[in-house]
Design a protein around this motif. Structure first.
Motif, mmCIF file in Angstrom:
data_model
loop_
_atom_site.group_PDB
_atom_site.id
_atom_site.type_symbol
_atom_site.label_atom_id
_atom_site.label_comp_id
_atom_site.label_asym_id
_atom_site.label_seq_id
_atom_site.Cartn_x
_atom_site.Cartn_y
_atom_site.Cartn_z
ATOM 1 N N PRO A 41 -74.687 -4.597 -0.053
ATOM 2 C CA PRO A 41 -74.007 -5.709 -0.713
ATOM 3 C C PRO A 41 -72.638 -5.940 -0.085
ATOM 4 N N THR A 42 -72.243 -7.197 -0.025
ATOM 5 C CA THR A 42 -70.941 -7.537 0.527
ATOM 6 C C THR A 42 -69.866 -7.212 -0.493
ATOM 7 N N SER A 115 -69.755 -3.432 3.842
ATOM 8 C CA SER A 115 -68.538 -2.712 3.470
ATOM 9 C C SER A 115 -67.473 -2.784 4.558
ATOM 10 N N ALA A 116 -67.729 -3.564 5.614
ATOM 11 C CA ALA A 116 -66.744 -3.728 6.686
ATOM 12 C C ALA A 116 -65.821 -4.896 6.339
ATOM 13 N N TYR A 117 -64.538 -4.616 6.296
ATOM 14 C CA TYR A 117 -63.520 -5.612 5.952
ATOM 15 C C TYR A 117 -62.533 -5.645 7.118
ATOM 16 N N THR A 118 -62.196 -6.838 7.599
ATOM 17 C CA THR A 118 -61.275 -6.967 8.730
ATOM 18 C C THR A 118 -60.251 -8.051 8.437
ATOM 19 N N GLU A 119 -58.984 -7.724 8.665
ATOM 20 C CA GLU A 119 -57.916 -8.701 8.537
ATOM 21 C C GLU A 119 -57.353 -9.023 9.918
ATOM 22 N N ARG A 120 -56.957 -10.272 10.114
ATOM 23 C CA ARG A 120 -56.217 -10.680 11.314
ATOM 24 C C ARG A 120 -54.867 -11.168 10.832
ATOM 25 N N GLY A 131 -50.760 -10.950 15.088
ATOM 26 C CA GLY A 131 -51.881 -11.070 16.017
ATOM 27 C C GLY A 131 -52.805 -9.867 16.013
ATOM 28 N N GLN A 132 -52.417 -8.802 15.334
ATOM 29 C CA GLN A 132 -53.261 -7.602 15.296
ATOM 30 C C GLN A 132 -54.461 -7.819 14.380
ATOM 31 N N THR A 133 -55.518 -7.099 14.687
ATOM 32 C CA THR A 133 -56.709 -7.068 13.845
ATOM 33 C C THR A 133 -56.753 -5.704 13.183
ATOM 34 N N VAL A 134 -56.991 -5.699 11.876
ATOM 35 C CA VAL A 134 -56.990 -4.464 11.100
ATOM 36 C C VAL A 134 -58.396 -4.216 10.568
ATOM 37 N N PRO A 135 -59.166 -3.321 11.221
ATOM 38 C CA PRO A 135 -60.491 -2.987 10.701
ATOM 39 C C PRO A 135 -60.359 -2.010 9.537
ATOM 40 N N ALA A 136 -61.181 -2.194 8.524
ATOM 41 C CA ALA A 136 -61.114 -1.343 7.331
ATOM 42 C C ALA A 136 -62.495 -1.248 6.702
ATOM 43 N N THR A 137 -62.593 -0.372 5.716
ATOM 44 C CA THR A 137 -63.791 -0.353 4.879
ATOM 45 C C THR A 137 -63.387 -0.828 3.497
ATOM 46 N N GLU A 143 -63.098 -3.222 -11.710
ATOM 47 C CA GLU A 143 -61.875 -3.983 -11.446
ATOM 48 C C GLU A 143 -61.029 -3.370 -10.333
ATOM 49 N N TYR A 144 -61.578 -2.387 -9.596
ATOM 50 C CA TYR A 144 -60.821 -1.721 -8.531
ATOM 51 C C TYR A 144 -61.426 -1.974 -7.151
ATOM 52 N N TRP A 145 -60.553 -2.199 -6.186
ATOM 53 C CA TRP A 145 -60.928 -2.407 -4.790
ATOM 54 C C TRP A 145 -60.339 -1.251 -3.989
ATOM 55 N N TYR A 146 -61.188 -0.527 -3.280
ATOM 56 C CA TYR A 146 -60.785 0.599 -2.433
ATOM 57 C C TYR A 146 -60.769 0.110 -0.990
ATOM 58 N N HIS A 147 -59.576 0.032 -0.424
ATOM 59 C CA HIS A 147 -59.349 -0.523 0.915
ATOM 60 C C HIS A 147 -58.878 0.629 1.804
#
Length: 174
Positions: A41-42, A115-120, A131-137, A143-147
């Protein structure tokens, strides 16, 4: 059979016939038992979040009154952070004045796949991050988000003793 029932029966029969080729295309071949693995699941992160806790390399870090909010919508995010109760900070030193007047933040785009989350980072309080890319899970539980991510963001270029694993826990703001 009344005309209404006849029409309904005919419509049902036609819909079954038109769906038959689609069902046949999706049905496994005779004797095939292998099934495709279900997609994970996303992680659903759209919304407004407040930082609840942070751990670095497994050790909980006190927020010490520091506050952060993160807003995610339509593939874009923005977060802001500040010292709590900035109005009560006495401005005796330059450092005090900076704490009282500084708001940190960043903004950019994000993607989620399973479960792959990426920020630019398009805007960031530290110019070196732009300009950096931040790969995360990513994992949302109630009600909680684990980043979870590693710094520096490009962990392959940093020696192992300079990397830090960070887990932020965000609480959804109603």
């Amino acid at each position: 059979m009344t005309p209404y029932r006849w029409t309904a029966a005919l419509a049902l029969a036609c819909s079954c016939l038109s769906a038959a080729p689609l069902v046949a295309q999706r049905s496994p071949a005779a004797g095939a038992t292998a099934r495709a693995a279900p997609r994970p699941p996303t992680c659903r992160v759209d919304g407004t979040w407040e930082l609840a806790s942070v751990s670095v390399d497994g050790k909980e870090r006190a927020l010490s009154g520091y506050q952060q909010r993160k807003i995610l919508t339509g593939g874009h995010f923005m977060w802001l952070g500040q010292a709590a109760r900035r109005d009560t900070i006495l401005r005796r030193t330059v450092a005090d004045s900076l704490r009282a007047t500084t708001v940190l933040g960043g903004s950019g785009s994000y993607t989620v796949s399973g479960s792959a989350y990426t920020e630019r980072l398009d805007y960031f309080y530290d110019p070196n991050g732009i300009g950096q890319t931040v790969p995360a899970t990513c994992r949302v539980n109630g009600e909680y988000w684990y980043h979870s991510f590693t710094t520096p963001f490009d962990s392959l270029s940093a020696p192992a003793d300079k990397r830090q694993h960070i887990v932020e826990v965000w609480r959804r703001v109603p």
